[in-house]
Design a protein around this motif. Structure first.
Motif, PDB file in Angstrom:
ATOM      1  N   TRP A 331       0.825  -1.210   0.000  1.00 21.00           N
ATOM      2  CA  TRP A 331       0.000   0.000   0.000  1.00 21.00           C
ATOM      3  C   TRP A 331       0.861   1.262   0.000  1.00 21.00           C
ATOM      4  N   TYR A 332       1.937   1.239   0.738  1.00 16.33           N
ATOM      5  CA  TYR A 332       2.781   2.429   0.875  1.00 16.33           C
ATOM      6  C   TYR A 332       3.874   2.497  -0.188  1.00 16.33           C
ATOM      7  N   GLY A 333       3.765   1.695  -1.221  1.00 16.41           N
ATOM      8  CA  GLY A 333       4.751   1.709  -2.284  1.00 16.41           C
ATOM      9  C   GLY A 333       4.463   2.753  -3.345  1.00 16.41           C
ATOM     10  N   GLY A 334       5.463   3.030  -4.161  1.00 22.35           N
ATOM     11  CA  GLY A 334       5.344   4.066  -5.178  1.00 22.35           C
ATOM     12  C   GLY A 334       4.406   3.713  -6.317  1.00 22.35           C
ATOM     13  N   LEU A 335       4.309   2.428  -6.677  1.00 19.88           N
ATOM     14  CA  LEU A 335       3.459   2.047  -7.801  1.00 19.88           C
ATOM     15  C   LEU A 335       1.991   2.259  -7.489  1.00 19.88           C
ATOM     16  N   ARG A 336       1.536   1.872  -6.289  1.00 22.09           N
ATOM     17  CA  ARG A 336       0.139   2.134  -5.943  1.00 22.09           C
ATOM     18  C   ARG A 336      -0.138   3.626  -5.900  1.00 22.09           C
ATOM     19  N   ALA A 337       0.798   4.401  -5.367  1.00 23.36           N
ATOM     20  CA  ALA A 337       0.620   5.853  -5.306  1.00 23.36           C
ATOM     21  C   ALA A 337       0.503   6.446  -6.714  1.00 23.36           C
ATOM     22  N   ALA A 338       1.300   5.933  -7.653  1.00 19.57           N
ATOM     23  CA  ALA A 338       1.226   6.424  -9.032  1.00 19.57           C
ATOM     24  C   ALA A 338      -0.113   6.060  -9.661  1.00 19.57           C
ATOM     25  N   CYS A 339      -0.577   4.835  -9.405  1.00 22.50           N
ATOM     26  CA  CYS A 339      -1.896   4.419  -9.906  1.00 22.50           C
ATOM     27  C   CYS A 339      -2.990   5.297  -9.318  1.00 22.50           C
ATOM     28  N   GLN A 340      -2.851   5.621  -8.025  1.00 25.09           N
ATOM     29  CA  GLN A 340      -3.854   6.459  -7.370  1.00 25.09           C
ATOM     30  C   GLN A 340      -3.897   7.848  -7.994  1.00 25.09           C
ATOM     31  N   ALA A 341      -2.745   8.396  -8.315  1.00 28.83           N
ATOM     32  CA  ALA A 341      -2.704   9.726  -8.930  1.00 28.83           C
ATOM     33  C   ALA A 341      -3.390   9.706 -10.292  1.00 28.83           C
ATOM     34  N   PHE A 342      -3.155   8.654 -11.071  1.00 25.98           N
ATOM     35  CA  PHE A 342      -3.801   8.516 -12.381  1.00 25.98           C
ATOM     36  C   PHE A 342      -5.313   8.433 -12.223  1.00 25.98           C
ATOM     37  N   VAL A 343      -5.760   7.596 -11.289  1.00 26.89           N
ATOM     38  CA  VAL A 343      -7.185   7.402 -11.067  1.00 26.89           C
ATOM     39  C   VAL A 343      -7.844   8.698 -10.601  1.00 26.89           C
ATOM     40  N   THR A 344      -7.198   9.381  -9.665  1.00 30.36           N
ATOM     41  CA  THR A 344      -7.765  10.615  -9.123  1.00 30.36           C
ATOM     42  C   THR A 344      -7.957  11.661 -10.217  1.00 30.36           C
ATOM     43  N   ALA A 345      -6.983  11.785 -11.095  1.00 33.05           N
ATOM     44  CA  ALA A 345      -7.096  12.744 -12.198  1.00 33.05           C
ATOM     45  C   ALA A 345      -8.222  12.345 -13.150  1.00 33.05           C
ATOM     46  N   LEU A 346      -8.349  11.048 -13.404  1.00 33.40           N
ATOM     47  CA  LEU A 346      -9.326  10.588 -14.384  1.00 33.40           C
ATOM     48  C   LEU A 346     -10.760  10.728 -13.889  1.00 33.40           C
ATOM     49  N   VAL A 347     -10.991  10.550 -12.570  1.00 33.46           N
ATOM     50  CA  VAL A 347     -12.366  10.608 -12.065  1.00 33.46           C
ATOM     51  C   VAL A 347     -12.806  12.026 -11.718  1.00 33.46           C
ATOM     52  N   ALA A 348     -11.959  13.008 -11.955  1.00 32.79           N
ATOM     53  CA  ALA A 348     -12.325  14.394 -11.629  1.00 32.79           C
ATOM     54  C   ALA A 348     -13.663  14.819 -12.228  1.00 32.79           C
ATOM     55  N   PRO A 349     -14.018  14.434 -13.477  1.00 31.92           N
ATOM     56  CA  PRO A 349     -15.314  14.835 -14.028  1.00 31.92           C
ATOM     57  C   PRO A 349     -16.472  13.916 -13.661  1.00 31.92           C
ATOM     58  N   VAL A 350     -16.214  12.896 -12.846  1.00 30.45           N
ATOM     59  CA  VAL A 350     -17.268  11.918 -12.532  1.00 30.45           C
ATOM     60  C   VAL A 350     -18.170  12.486 -11.443  1.00 30.45           C
ATOM     61  N   THR A 351     -19.129  13.285 -11.872  1.00 30.19           N
ATOM     62  CA  THR A 351     -20.085  13.944 -10.978  1.00 30.19           C
ATOM     63  C   THR A 351     -21.494  13.692 -11.506  1.00 30.19           C
ATOM     64  N   GLY A 352     -22.383  13.313 -10.603  1.00 29.56           N
ATOM     65  CA  GLY A 352     -23.755  13.054 -11.022  1.00 29.56           C
ATOM     66  C   GLY A 352     -24.483  12.208 -10.001  1.00 29.56           C
ATOM     67  N   THR A 353     -25.632  11.685 -10.408  1.00 32.10           N
ATOM     68  CA  THR A 353     -26.516  10.961  -9.501  1.00 32.10           C
ATOM     69  C   THR A 353     -27.029   9.694 -10.165  1.00 32.10           C
ATOM     70  N   VAL A 354     -27.072   8.622  -9.388  1.00 31.54           N
ATOM     71  CA  VAL A 354     -27.647   7.361  -9.847  1.00 31.54           C
ATOM     72  C   VAL A 354     -28.794   6.999  -8.910  1.00 31.54           C
ATOM     73  N   ARG A 355     -29.967   6.745  -9.502  1.00 31.14           N
ATOM     74  CA  ARG A 355     -31.122   6.328  -8.715  1.00 31.14           C
ATOM     75  C   ARG A 355     -31.378   4.847  -8.962  1.00 31.14           C
ATOM     76  N   TRP A 356     -31.540   4.125  -7.857  1.00 30.20           N
ATOM     77  CA  TRP A 356     -31.801   2.689  -7.889  1.00 30.20           C
ATOM     78  C   TRP A 356     -33.208   2.381  -7.393  1.00 30.20           C
ATOM     79  N   ARG A 357     -33.789   1.332  -7.906  1.00 31.48           N
ATOM     80  CA  ARG A 357     -35.002   0.761  -7.305  1.00 31.48           C
ATOM     81  C   ARG A 357     -34.570  -0.534  -6.631  1.00 31.48           C
ATOM     82  N   LEU A 358     -34.515  -0.512  -5.308  1.00 35.48           N
ATOM     83  CA  LEU A 358     -34.087  -1.668  -4.539  1.00 35.48           C
ATOM     84  C   LEU A 358     -35.263  -2.624  -4.380  1.00 35.48           C
ATOM     85  N   ALA A 359     -35.097  -3.832  -4.906  1.00 40.38           N
ATOM     86  CA  ALA A 359     -36.175  -4.814  -4.859  1.00 40.38           C
ATOM     87  C   ALA A 359     -35.596  -6.219  -4.915  1.00 40.38           C
TER      88      ALA A 359
END
Length: 409
Positions: A331-359
């Protein structure tokens, strides 16, 4: 596993000549049979300053029971509330990275172990302790996750688990603890691990993948309570992070707790999967993770709504690198941190709402609304608009689909 100068892999290692058992020893303690027995053995070995460390990550452990056992054994107890750090520093990144093991189940102990290890190092340094012990055995992935984190965190003392090379049978542990008055070490048919994100069961009656019916009593969030009425539930994300349920903004910890109850009441979020050990052998693990199931599925829906297909394909590839590093105790290694930075940048526009019908088994989405979507809301309208644009570039004209006008080139 290689034996290092600082490695503890047996009870003999704890009492070898270069170890001073009178100096402070920090032991991870959950109040269960294995960790209670380890405290007992340390006291037997003459350790005069044993510090039992419990880190609260929202699991099933009972503080009263933990205190009672520590008092009876005469060890010093440290209880640390790690719930906020667990959610913000470990679960939140896992949501963005879609931390799912080989498309079978969301990772869980891979998230809690780095925090527990970090807390142990902090306490050990405050106490000037020479040793950090845990109770994982070689059939548990926790062994390499805790050892890996302790190594990466730079702890300079001894660390490890005596159960690695020196396992003790369950009956023997119970017998010895009963002899000193700890009759409450009741036998259980399986081992459990729990936190805010997951409740997990393994071993014992669940050892055999070919025959592993799980008693309903093991479950809490998804336990059978009759058939609830269908209900709609809406989850809102901002930059890839859950921020609200049904329009009400809440801290992520509260969102997870709410969804575990609400989604779990419909029997959703149970996972069964095989996970590999360090040598490649597979073991069975059973989980209930209602909030994780719904949040990860919701975020993926929004990602598909806003990200380019190629970007999403690359994110899915990087996600599994992220999962591998977390799973293998890096977890504290550089490769996971690099992957996290990539993911964080990519999900920046992921904003919105999802509605579910739980059944129950008929659960489905009924609305996906992205702030900046790439989807179309009417295929026919889109087709005509696209045709008009293409033909206009060629200098022609197009009808409106209702018999008005004609296609000209």
């Amino acid at each position: 596993m290689k034996t290092s100068r600082r490695g503890i892999r047996s009870f003999h290692d704890i009492t070898r000549s270069d170890v001073d058992v009178r100096r402070p020893i920090v032991t991870l303690f959950s109040g269960g049979l294995d960790s209670t027995y380890l405290l007992h053995r340390l006291v037997q070995a003459g350790s005069t300053e044993v510090h039992a460390l419990g880190v609260d990550v929202g699991g099933d452990e009972q503080p009263e029971q933990i205190r009672r056992i520590a008092d009876q054994l005469g060890v010093r107890l440290h209880l640390v509330d790690g719930r906020a750090a667990f959610v913000e520093e470990f679960v939140k990144p896992a949501i963005a990275a879609h931390g799912v093991y080989l498309d079978t189940h969301p990772v869980s102990s891979s998230l809690s172990r780095p925090l527990i290890a970090r807390t142990a190092v902090q306490v050990a340094r405050e106490l000037d302790a020479q040793m950090i012990l845990h109770t994982a055995n070689r059939s548990q992935n926790t062994l390499r996750r805790l050892n890996g984190a302790l190594e990466q965190l730079g702890f300079q003392g001894y660390f490890g688990t005596p159960y690695d090379l020196d396992p003790v049978g369950r009956e023997m542990k119970i017998k010895e603890l009963r002899a000193i008055g700890l009759d409450e070490m009741a036998e259980r048919s399986a081992s459990g691990d729990s936190n805010l994100w997951c409740r997990e069961f393994e071993s014992g009656s669940l050892d055999d993948p070919e025959n592993h019916a799980v008693p309903e009593s093991y479950y809490r969030w998804t336990a059978t309570r009759g058939t609830p009425d269908a209900e709609d539930l809406e989850v809102t994300f901002h930059a890839g992070t859950p921020v609200a349920v049904d329009g009400r903004e809440l801290p992520l910890t509260d969102i997870i707790e709410l969804l575990n109850r609400t989604v779990g009441a419909h029997g959703l979020g149970r996972h069964t999967g095989l996970e590999h050990l360090a040598d490649g052998i597979k073991v069975l693990e059973v989980r209930e993770m209602p909030a994780a199931w719904l949040l990860l599925a919701s975020r993926r829906h929004l990602e598909t709504a806003v990200l380019e297909a190629e970007a999403l394909r690359e994110k899915i590839h990087v996600e599994q690198i992220w999962v591998r590093e977390a799973l293998e105790g890096r977890w504290y290694g550089g490769l996971r941190a690099a992957c996290q930075a990539f993911v964080t940048a990519l999900v920046a526009p992921v904003t919105g709402t999802v509605r579910w019908r739980l059944a129950g088994s008929r659960t489905s989405t009924v609305s996906i609304v992205a702030a900046d979507p790439k989807y179309v809301r009417s295929r026919e309208d889109w087709e005509w608009a696209a045709i008009r644009e293409e033909i206009s570039h060629l200098g022609g004209a197009v009808n409106d689909g209702n018999g008005n006008g004609s296609t000209q080139w």
